[in-house]
Design a protein around this motif. Structure first.
Motif, PDB file in Angstrom:
ATOM      1  N   GLU A  19      41.400  41.802  46.739  1.00 38.23           N
ATOM      2  CA  GLU A  19      41.135  40.607  45.927  1.00 38.23           C
ATOM      3  C   GLU A  19      39.815  40.748  45.177  1.00 38.23           C
ATOM      4  O   GLU A  19      39.730  40.408  43.998  1.00 38.23           O
ATOM      5  CB  GLU A  19      41.121  39.363  46.819  1.00 38.23           C
ATOM      6  CG  GLU A  19      42.479  38.993  47.337  1.00 38.23           C
ATOM      7  CD  GLU A  19      42.443  37.873  48.368  1.00 38.23           C
ATOM      8  OE1 GLU A  19      43.490  37.239  48.538  1.00 38.23           O
ATOM      9  OE2 GLU A  19      41.394  37.667  48.996  1.00 38.23           O
ATOM     10  N   GLU A  20      38.804  41.264  45.829  1.00 32.91           N
ATOM     11  CA  GLU A  20      37.504  41.449  45.182  1.00 32.91           C
ATOM     12  C   GLU A  20      37.597  42.479  44.055  1.00 32.91           C
ATOM     13  O   GLU A  20      37.015  42.291  42.979  1.00 32.91           O
ATOM     14  CB  GLU A  20      36.467  41.889  46.234  1.00 32.91           C
ATOM     15  CG  GLU A  20      35.063  41.923  45.725  1.00 32.91           C
ATOM     16  CD  GLU A  20      34.553  40.554  45.291  1.00 32.91           C
ATOM     17  OE1 GLU A  20      34.962  39.547  45.886  1.00 32.91           O
ATOM     18  OE2 GLU A  20      33.760  40.505  44.337  1.00 32.91           O
ATOM     19  N   ILE A  21      38.321  43.536  44.291  1.00 36.96           N
ATOM     20  CA  ILE A  21      38.495  44.573  43.257  1.00 36.96           C
ATOM     21  C   ILE A  21      39.210  43.988  42.046  1.00 36.96           C
ATOM     22  O   ILE A  21      38.809  44.208  40.894  1.00 36.96           O
ATOM     23  CB  ILE A  21      39.275  45.786  43.828  1.00 36.96           C
ATOM     24  CG1 ILE A  21      38.411  46.520  44.848  1.00 36.96           C
ATOM     25  CG2 ILE A  21      39.726  46.718  42.725  1.00 36.96           C
ATOM     26  CD1 ILE A  21      39.158  47.543  45.676  1.00 36.96           C
ATOM     27  N   LEU A  22      40.262  43.215  42.287  1.00 43.82           N
ATOM     28  CA  LEU A  22      41.002  42.618  41.171  1.00 43.82           C
ATOM     29  C   LEU A  22      40.142  41.611  40.407  1.00 43.82           C
ATOM     30  O   LEU A  22      40.226  41.537  39.178  1.00 43.82           O
ATOM     31  CB  LEU A  22      42.284  41.970  41.677  1.00 43.82           C
ATOM     32  CG  LEU A  22      43.349  42.966  42.153  1.00 43.82           C
ATOM     33  CD1 LEU A  22      44.548  42.214  42.719  1.00 43.82           C
ATOM     34  CD2 LEU A  22      43.790  43.884  41.029  1.00 43.82           C
ATOM     35  N   LYS A  23      39.309  40.858  41.124  1.00 40.45           N
ATOM     36  CA  LYS A  23      38.406  39.925  40.445  1.00 40.45           C
ATOM     37  C   LYS A  23      37.430  40.676  39.553  1.00 40.45           C
ATOM     38  O   LYS A  23      37.159  40.263  38.422  1.00 40.45           O
ATOM     39  CB  LYS A  23      37.617  39.101  41.473  1.00 40.45           C
ATOM     40  CG  LYS A  23      38.396  37.997  42.120  1.00 40.45           C
ATOM     41  CD  LYS A  23      37.521  37.252  43.115  1.00 40.45           C
ATOM     42  CE  LYS A  23      38.343  36.273  43.927  1.00 40.45           C
ATOM     43  NZ  LYS A  23      37.533  35.638  44.986  1.00 40.45           N
ATOM     44  N   THR A  24      36.922  41.768  40.056  1.00 43.75           N
ATOM     45  CA  THR A  24      35.973  42.565  39.273  1.00 43.75           C
ATOM     46  C   THR A  24      36.638  43.114  38.018  1.00 43.75           C
ATOM     47  O   THR A  24      36.076  43.053  36.925  1.00 43.75           O
ATOM     48  CB  THR A  24      35.414  43.721  40.129  1.00 43.75           C
ATOM     49  OG1 THR A  24      34.788  43.168  41.282  1.00 43.75           O
ATOM     50  CG2 THR A  24      34.411  44.542  39.352  1.00 43.75           C
ATOM     51  N   PHE A  25      37.860  43.620  38.147  1.00 42.34           N
ATOM     52  CA  PHE A  25      38.550  44.151  36.982  1.00 42.34           C
ATOM     53  C   PHE A  25      38.920  43.033  36.012  1.00 42.34           C
ATOM     54  O   PHE A  25      38.952  43.260  34.802  1.00 42.34           O
ATOM     55  CB  PHE A  25      39.787  44.966  37.389  1.00 42.34           C
ATOM     56  CG  PHE A  25      39.446  46.381  37.716  1.00 42.34           C
ATOM     57  CD1 PHE A  25      39.303  47.328  36.726  1.00 42.34           C
ATOM     58  CD2 PHE A  25      39.237  46.767  39.028  1.00 42.34           C
ATOM     59  CE1 PHE A  25      38.975  48.637  37.012  1.00 42.34           C
ATOM     60  CE2 PHE A  25      38.904  48.067  39.340  1.00 42.34           C
ATOM     61  CZ  PHE A  25      38.765  49.010  38.338  1.00 42.34           C
ATOM     62  N   SER A  26      39.175  41.834  36.520  1.00 43.30           N
ATOM     63  CA  SER A  26      39.437  40.699  35.630  1.00 43.30           C
ATOM     64  C   SER A  26      38.210  40.388  34.797  1.00 43.30           C
ATOM     65  O   SER A  26      38.321  40.097  33.603  1.00 43.30           O
ATOM     66  CB  SER A  26      39.819  39.468  36.446  1.00 43.30           C
ATOM     67  OG  SER A  26      41.017  39.684  37.101  1.00 43.30           O
ATOM     68  N   LYS A  27      37.036  40.440  35.409  1.00 45.59           N
ATOM     69  CA  LYS A  27      35.790  40.223  34.663  1.00 45.59           C
ATOM     70  C   LYS A  27      35.614  41.303  33.597  1.00 45.59           C
ATOM     71  O   LYS A  27      35.219  41.030  32.470  1.00 45.59           O
ATOM     72  CB  LYS A  27      34.589  40.229  35.606  1.00 45.59           C
ATOM     73  CG  LYS A  27      34.509  39.028  36.508  1.00 45.59           C
ATOM     74  CD  LYS A  27      33.311  39.140  37.439  1.00 45.59           C
ATOM     75  CE  LYS A  27      33.296  38.029  38.461  1.00 45.59           C
ATOM     76  NZ  LYS A  27      32.216  38.202  39.452  1.00 45.59           N
ATOM     77  N   LEU A  28      35.879  42.541  33.974  1.00 43.40           N
ATOM     78  CA  LEU A  28      35.739  43.639  33.012  1.00 43.40           C
ATOM     79  C   LEU A  28      36.716  43.489  31.858  1.00 43.40           C
ATOM     80  O   LEU A  28      36.387  43.789  30.702  1.00 43.40           O
ATOM     81  CB  LEU A  28      35.977  44.987  33.706  1.00 43.40           C
ATOM     82  CG  LEU A  28      34.893  45.451  34.670  1.00 43.40           C
ATOM     83  CD1 LEU A  28      35.331  46.726  35.388  1.00 43.40           C
ATOM     84  CD2 LEU A  28      33.586  45.694  33.924  1.00 43.40           C
ATOM     85  N   ALA A  29      37.914  43.019  32.137  1.00 51.55           N
ATOM     86  CA  ALA A  29      38.926  42.860  31.093  1.00 51.55           C
ATOM     87  C   ALA A  29      38.523  41.801  30.070  1.00 51.55           C
ATOM     88  O   ALA A  29      38.953  41.854  28.923  1.00 51.55           O
ATOM     89  CB  ALA A  29      40.263  42.501  31.720  1.00 51.55           C
ATOM     90  N   LYS A  30      37.676  40.858  30.483  1.00 49.47           N
ATOM     91  CA  LYS A  30      37.232  39.808  29.575  1.00 49.47           C
ATOM     92  C   LYS A  30      36.046  40.229  28.716  1.00 49.47           C
ATOM     93  O   LYS A  30      35.670  39.513  27.793  1.00 49.47           O
ATOM     94  CB  LYS A  30      36.854  38.560  30.385  1.00 49.47           C
ATOM     95  CG  LYS A  30      38.038  37.917  31.066  1.00 49.47           C
ATOM     96  CD  LYS A  30      37.602  36.759  31.935  1.00 49.47           C
ATOM     97  CE  LYS A  30      38.789  36.194  32.702  1.00 49.47           C
ATOM     98  NZ  LYS A  30      38.398  35.174  33.673  1.00 49.47           N
ATOM     99  N   ALA A  31      35.448  41.354  28.995  1.00 47.56           N
ATOM    100  CA  ALA A  31      34.287  41.809  28.232  1.00 47.56           C
ATOM    101  C   ALA A  31      34.679  42.105  26.792  1.00 47.56           C
ATOM    102  O   ALA A  31      35.758  42.643  26.525  1.00 47.56           O
ATOM    103  CB  ALA A  31      33.701  43.058  28.890  1.00 47.56           C
ATOM    104  N   ASP A  32      33.787  41.736  25.873  1.00 49.65           N
ATOM    105  CA  ASP A  32      34.030  41.972  24.450  1.00 49.65           C
ATOM    106  C   ASP A  32      33.721  43.432  24.124  1.00 49.65           C
ATOM    107  O   ASP A  32      32.575  43.865  24.199  1.00 49.65           O
ATOM    108  CB  ASP A  32      33.148  41.054  23.615  1.00 49.65           C
ATOM    109  CG  ASP A  32      33.395  41.226  22.124  1.00 49.65           C
ATOM    110  OD1 ASP A  32      34.446  41.805  21.758  1.00 49.65           O
ATOM    111  OD2 ASP A  32      32.550  40.777  21.334  1.00 49.65           O
ATOM    112  N   THR A  33      34.737  44.194  23.780  1.00 49.15           N
ATOM    113  CA  THR A  33      34.562  45.620  23.481  1.00 49.15           C
ATOM    114  C   THR A  33      35.032  45.967  22.073  1.00 49.15           C
ATOM    115  O   THR A  33      35.319  47.127  21.785  1.00 49.15           O
ATOM    116  CB  THR A  33      35.341  46.467  24.500  1.00 49.15           C
ATOM    117  OG1 THR A  33      36.720  46.097  24.453  1.00 49.15           O
ATOM    118  CG2 THR A  33      34.811  46.303  25.908  1.00 49.15           C
TER     119      THR A  33
END
Length: 94
Positions: A32-46
């Protein structure tokens, strides 16, 4: 995504891992923590960020393919006593 034992078992089976019940329980909050972290990364403006495939630029370090002089077979074999029939003789492997 819901993280439960079935998901952990499926991921473990894909990785050909056998997990105990204790490990399954232990991995649920970690997943769950890993998925939350990747969700945050997916929202980053790139939008203006170029893809990076390696942190350090790589350069081709190959030399030119040119012919140079080298030792002849006789010169190379003259430096060893371990030779037989024009070849280096190595230790028996099998």
């Amino acid at each position: 995504m819901i993280v439960n034992k079935e998901l952990i078992k499926k991921v473990a089976a894909t990785a050909k891992l056998e997990l105990t019940e204790q490990e399954l329980e232990e991995f649920i909050p970690q997943f769950e923590e890993i998925l939350k972290t990747f969700s945050k990364l997916a929202k980053a403006d790139t939008k203006n960020v170029l893809p990076s495939f390696h942190p350090v630029p790589l350069k081709n370090r190959m030399r030119d393919d040119t012919i140079h002089s080298s030792l002849s077979q006789e010169q190379a074999l003259s430096l060893t006593e371990h030779k037989k029939d024009g070849y280096f003789k190595g230790p028996k492997v099998v």
